[in-house]
Design an enzyme around this catalytic site. Sequence first.
Site, PDB file in Angstrom:
ATOM      1  N   GLU A  60      -0.339  -8.939  -1.652  1.00  0.00           N
ATOM      2  CA  GLU A  60      -0.977  -8.498  -0.420  1.00  0.00           C
ATOM      3  C   GLU A  60      -2.205  -7.634  -0.740  1.00  0.00           C
ATOM      4  O   GLU A  60      -2.430  -6.579  -0.163  1.00  0.00           O
ATOM      5  CB  GLU A  60       0.003  -7.742   0.479  1.00  0.00           C
ATOM      6  N   ASP A 108       0.802  -1.219   0.000  1.00  0.00           N
ATOM      7  CA  ASP A 108       0.000   0.000   0.000  1.00  0.00           C
ATOM      8  C   ASP A 108       0.833   1.267   0.000  1.00  0.00           C
ATOM      9  O   ASP A 108       0.385   2.321   0.438  1.00  0.00           O
ATOM     10  CB  ASP A 108      -0.922  -0.001   1.225  1.00  0.00           C
TER      11      ASP A 108
END
Length: 373
Positions: free
Chosen positions: A115, A93
């Site tokens: 992920e 992220d």
Amino acid sequence: MKIMVVMGTRPEVIKLAPVVAALRKQVDTIVCATGQHREMLAQALDFFGIVPDVSVETMSPGSSLNILSARLLTEMDEVFSRVRPDWVVVQGDTTTAFCAGLAAFHRGIRVAHVEAGLRTGDLQNPFPEEANRSLLGRIVSRHFAPTQLARQNLLREGIDDSKIMVTGNTVVDAIMMARDSWQRASQSLVLPAGGEAGRETILVTCHRRENFGDTLLGICHVLRTLCSRYGQYQWVFPVHLNPAVREPVMQELGNIRNLALIEPVDYPSSLYLISRSALVISDSGGIQEEAPTFGVPVVVMRSHTERREGVDAGFSTLAGQRPESIEAAVIDWLDDPERRRALRNRPNPYGDGRASERMVASLLDHAVEAFNG
């Protein structure tokens, strides 16, 4: 087939190193380093023996997220135009992950997201990570969800199930790769004067933006209290290089007899510290995933976590950011050794060490059994 793996921070290197190793056994693999966190990135690359094929310089002191994003988009557009990979693999992220993914999408290059599917549901917490991964979810072609919970998050957002592969988290693969090194790390780990490497440890880490300012001062005050109450432990706090963390921590927590404020440690030293800790107190996402491998509980200093699996499996306490809540959670763990011992043989809910193998099989369109976590 040509696959490019893009990384810019130490956590990305740690979680992508097993993917790079698995890919290089089967396909033409290009590693691109963006230098988002230059010093800590270089440390992790060196540990895993990764020499980037492409390096771009995007970070300068004091850069805003918008300036960093603009540089990443510009640099990655040139890289993709020149290299022309069939797939771009990004992780997590970070601003690097989102901007590399967006630049690849603009170029019509397929993106695989390692992920994928982690969510808090609050775009401000963590900031900007929740926005980065949520926006990535709309443009990637292959979602490598670490757990079934992450898969369910993606399905709720309307992602086609055929684009999702539940793989487990590559952090467990990385721990297996690093096992020999972290077991030797005690020989090179140097604590400041007064620190004692032989005592059982309480490990503290803190780096997230939502904990800056008055929140961090409150955390420092409660840590001072806890160090006094639990003087039998050696408290260790590797202090992040960001001045927003470093300056208040050094000012508020200096000269505590059983608290060692140390420089950021390398990856094997971090694993060594976790492995010998009675408890970890942290706002880190990666540590929430790493600690269960060693049967070590974590007090999470955040209002939300995208890693509910550790909480549900009994490894983590989501304490929030208020000092009194953090203090209560720490006391609950340290005053209950039986509760801590019960974790020692419990499996890690985040992975089984085969995540990278599953990802490579998926990219090559080979059949593979999903992780059931």
